[in-house]
Design a protein around this motif. Structure first.
Motif, short mmCIF file in Angstrom:
data_model
loop_
_atom_site.label_atom_id
_atom_site.label_comp_id
_atom_site.label_asym_id
_atom_site.label_seq_id
_atom_site.Cartn_x
_atom_site.Cartn_y
_atom_site.Cartn_z
N GLY A 61 0.78 -1.24 0.00
CA GLY A 61 0.00 0.00 0.00
C GLY A 61 0.80 1.28 0.00
O GLY A 61 0.38 2.27 0.59
N ASN A 62 1.94 1.31 -0.65
CA ASN A 62 2.77 2.51 -0.62
C ASN A 62 3.75 2.48 -1.79
O ASN A 62 4.47 1.49 -1.96
N PRO A 63 3.80 3.54 -2.60
CA PRO A 63 4.72 3.49 -3.76
C PRO A 63 6.16 3.28 -3.37
O PRO A 63 6.93 2.65 -4.11
N CYS A 64 6.56 3.79 -2.21
CA CYS A 64 7.97 3.66 -1.80
C CYS A 64 8.36 2.20 -1.58
O CYS A 64 9.52 1.85 -1.66
N ASN A 65 7.36 1.35 -1.27
CA ASN A 65 7.65 -0.02 -0.84
C ASN A 65 7.05 -1.10 -1.74
O ASN A 65 7.39 -2.27 -1.61
N VAL A 111 5.83 1.72 7.50
CA VAL A 111 4.68 2.62 7.33
C VAL A 111 5.06 3.67 6.29
O VAL A 111 6.23 3.94 6.10
N SER A 112 4.07 4.20 5.61
CA SER A 112 4.33 5.27 4.65
C SER A 112 4.22 6.59 5.36
O SER A 112 3.17 6.91 5.94
N ASP A 113 5.28 7.37 5.32
CA ASP A 113 5.20 8.66 6.01
C ASP A 113 4.14 9.57 5.42
O ASP A 113 3.57 10.40 6.11
N ALA A 114 3.88 9.41 4.13
CA ALA A 114 2.87 10.28 3.53
C ALA A 114 1.46 9.85 3.94
O ALA A 114 0.58 10.67 4.15
N ILE A 115 1.27 8.53 4.10
CA ILE A 115 -0.08 8.05 4.45
C ILE A 115 -0.33 8.20 5.95
O ILE A 115 -1.46 8.44 6.38
N PRO A 118 15.32 -1.40 1.73
CA PRO A 118 14.36 -0.43 2.25
C PRO A 118 13.84 0.50 1.16
O PRO A 118 14.42 0.57 0.07
N GLY A 119 12.74 1.22 1.46
CA GLY A 119 12.19 2.14 0.47
C GLY A 119 11.79 3.49 1.04
O GLY A 119 12.14 4.53 0.50
N CYS A 120 11.07 3.49 2.13
CA CYS A 120 10.52 4.74 2.67
C CYS A 120 11.41 5.26 3.81
O CYS A 120 12.36 4.59 4.24
N ASP A 121 11.06 6.43 4.32
CA ASP A 121 11.94 7.20 5.21
C ASP A 121 12.63 6.41 6.33
O ASP A 121 13.84 6.42 6.46
N LYS A 122 11.81 5.80 7.19
CA LYS A 122 12.39 5.19 8.41
C LYS A 122 13.03 3.85 8.11
O LYS A 122 13.71 3.27 8.95
N GLY A 147 8.37 3.90 -6.05
CA GLY A 147 9.60 4.63 -5.70
C GLY A 147 9.37 5.57 -4.54
O GLY A 147 8.24 5.98 -4.25
N GLY A 148 10.45 5.87 -3.84
CA GLY A 148 10.39 6.80 -2.71
C GLY A 148 10.22 8.23 -3.21
O GLY A 148 10.52 8.53 -4.38
N CYS A 149 9.73 9.11 -2.34
CA CYS A 149 9.51 10.51 -2.72
C CYS A 149 10.79 11.07 -3.34
O CYS A 149 11.88 10.86 -2.80
N GLY A 150 10.62 11.77 -4.45
CA GLY A 150 11.77 12.02 -5.32
C GLY A 150 12.61 13.25 -5.07
O GLY A 150 13.59 13.47 -5.80
N THR A 164 13.50 12.80 3.26
CA THR A 164 14.23 11.94 4.20
C THR A 164 14.76 10.66 3.56
O THR A 164 15.89 10.25 3.82
N ALA A 165 13.95 10.00 2.73
CA ALA A 165 14.40 8.73 2.16
C ALA A 165 15.67 8.93 1.33
O ALA A 165 16.65 8.21 1.49
N ASN A 166 15.66 9.93 0.46
CA ASN A 166 16.84 10.16 -0.37
C ASN A 166 18.01 10.72 0.43
O ASN A 166 19.17 10.48 0.10
FE1 FES Z 1 7.97 7.14 1.48
FE2 FES Z 1 8.21 9.78 1.16
S1 FES Z 1 6.48 8.71 1.95
S2 FES Z 1 9.71 8.25 0.84
#
Ligand code: FES
Length: 579
Positions: free
Chosen positions: A65-69, A98-102, A139-143, A213-216, A220-222
């Protein structure tokens, strides 16, 4: 940390170096026949494989449920196939994430920082309990990234991180402009202040995230991915190879070759997670204009590896390192643009040549960082994503460590220079972000007066979990309110920008001075002298604190209640094992 029984490095069996030093304990001999029965059932094909092949855990922070993952399971499968081709056994497993955006709703965001530690716990648990000889984490998303690295520092078995990669940029036909995740929040602010229509907002939301993909931006992820590459814990280019590029799949195969090198040479995470590699990580974070979350995560990673990085190290590095990368959130470009001019290997080559990054540190390839980057193209003088040292965006770093009577234990500010260096304004105090958002929705923030918006009871214990105040900062941007600063004992998303100060220590919940800041007090934020203070005397602060009572904790049961009792302060990484 707990040293597990293993066959000593250098041991030979039938004339060959033993690489399955941990799994051998259950796969050789007949002491653990039940374990071997289980492993045959799980896919080991022969006694030869059982006895000789190293077992590598492939930990992806996959969920749908998250593009980053959402694509990480496929990357994990490619890694597993690569391991088999290279004479090893891969065991895929997943952690939670967890998705930081969601999670952005206030309730959900309380779980975000905590997920870092659960990821670390779960990878550590599986790796150690299942006797894995090595680990490849995806990993994919921030944390996710700090969680994976913290696990590596704990189990200390040969390990490589493969970052899931960045998302492509989106495009809004209605607004005729590129859009990304932070455009959504800014468009919401613009709608609130009548600058765009609901249909415009809807178009932005529908096109902001066009795939996996993670937020571009340099969110934080990048930030974490580029810093971790500069620490030597990934293959060259991992942090900037886009999620959907064929090169990401190729990286998965190459990582399996590299993990074999790590096993053969006994290259372990604690050989790579060092003071020197953290220096590189901090330098890269300043150069790239990275997220304030890096401070929290580097401190946590350092604590886990028994190193002594402190919050003051960030200020020392920030004082000498310029901010060069014109990347979002405060700049123009996305990480996919950076990939097109050579990506992180080219940036590191440039920084090593400039003596800003230490090229002599060891890496997961068995070579030095310098050797890894040597064949990367040099940055084209015509590109304007990474500015030359002679023309920086800011001559010192954008991350400032502030202290003063509002934050005796420290605070983290992100000052890119576009906002000015000193901000003085009247405090407007909110207990939690929803109260501030409601105030913004009522149009209560005056555009003609300097205001310091304070969001408190959002710290590690008070939030709990230091919820990010992305919504507020983005809404302020979208609403065009430039004469406000934002301070909090919570965090900011890497996508936040503006005059923002977070991670205030001590937090309000434990009786930090922020708890007794009142509407109308004058707050000064000085990014030159690194101070954050209110015009209230020490005596008055002490007297206000005498009549202050801590509010009830927001949770008393379940995972967050455990978190509240264990979590330390933000100036020490908000870790759960600070005993
Ligand atoms: Fe996953 Fe931004 S919400 S990298």
């Amino acid at each position: 940390f707990l040293e597990f029984r293993s066959i000593p490095y250098g041991t030979k069996r039938d004339g060959e170096l033993v690489l399955n030093r941990y799994s051998s304990l259950v796969t050789n001999g007949y002491e653990f026949p039940g374990a071997q029965a289980m492993l045959y059932a799980a896919g080991i094909k022969s006694q030869e494989d059982m006895r000789k092949k190293p077992q590598v855990g492939v930990a992806s922070v996959w969920w749908e449920g998250n593009p980053c993952n959402m694509h990480l399971l496929d990357l994990g499968k490619a890694v597993k196939e690569g391991l088999e081709k290279n004479g090893m056994i891969g065991w895929q497993f997943n952690t939670i994430g967890v998705s930081d955006a969601i999670t952005m709703s206030n309730q959900g965001m309380r779980f975000s920082l905590q997920s870092r530690d659960i990821i670390a716990d779960s990878i550590e648990t599986t790796t150690c309990a299942q006797h894995h000889d090595a680990n490849i984490s995806i990993p994919g998303c921030d944390k996710n990234m700090p969680g994976c690295i913290m696990a590596m520092a704990r189990h200390n078995r040969p390990s490589i991180m493969i970052y899931g990669g960045s998302i492509k940029g989106g495009y809004s036909e209605r607004l005729r402009q590129p859009v990304n995740i932070s455009s959504c929040f800014e468009a919401h602010g613009a709608l609130m202040y009548g600058k765009i229509s609901e249909a415009d907002l809807d178009d932005v939301v529908r096109h902001a995230c066009p795939g996996p993909g993670g937020c571009g931006g340099m969110y934080t992820a990048n930030t974490m991915a580029t810093a971790i590459e500069a620490m030597g814990l990934t293959l060259p280019g991992s942090s900037t190879t886009p999620a959907e590029s064929p090169a990401k799949m190729r990286e998965c195969l190459r990582a399996t070759e590299a993990i074999k090198v790590c096993l053969e040479k006994d290259i372990k995470p604690r050989d790579l997670i060092t003071r020197e590699s953290f220096e590189n990580a901090m330098v890269v974070t300043m150069i790239m204009g990275g997220s304030t979350n890096a401070v929290l995560h580097f401190l946590a990673m350092s604590h886990t590896a028994d190193l002594d990085l402190t919050i003051d190290d960030f200020q020392r590095v920030s004082d000498k390192i310029p901010y060069l990368a014109d990347l979002k959130p405060s700049g123009k470009y996305m990480v996919t643009d950076l990939a097109e001019i050579g990506g992180m290997p080219s940036v590191l080559k440039f920084l090593i040549h400039a003596n800003l990054v230490n090229g002599d540190i060891p890496t997961v390839t068995g070579k030095t960082l310098r050797e890894n980057c040597e064949s990367a193209p040099s940055l084209d003088p015509g590109q304007d994503i990474i500015r030359p040292l002679s023309n920086p965006i800011k001559s010192s770093g954008h991350i400032r460590i502030l202290k003063g009577n509002l934050a005796p234990g420290g605070a983290v500010a992100k000052i890119t220079g576009k906002e000015g260096k000193v901000f003085v304004g009247k405090a407007r105090v909110y207990d939690g972000e929803p109260a501030l958002i409601a105030s913004l929705e009522r149009g209560e923030i005056r555009p003609d007066e300097n205001t310091v918006l304070c969001v408190r009871y959002e710290g590690p214990k008070g939030g709990p979990g230091m919820p990010e105040q992305l919504k507020t900062s983005a809404v302020l941007m979208g609403a065009g309110l430039r004469n406000v600063a934002l301070i909090t004992d919570g965090r900011y998303s890497g996508a936040s920008h503006g005059f923002i100060v977070g991670h205030i220590v001590p937090e309000a919940q434990v009786g930090g001075p922020l708890a007794v800041l009142k509407d109308g007090d004058i707050v000064t934020i000085n990014a030159e002298t690194n101070q954050i203070s209110m015009n209230v005397s020490d005596e008055e602060i002490a007297s206000r604190l005498k009549s202050w009572k801590a509010p009830c904790l927001k949770v008393t049961r379940g995972t967050l209640a455990k978190y509240v009792h264990l979590v330390g302060d933000a100036s020490h990484g908000a870790v759960l094992d600070m005993f």
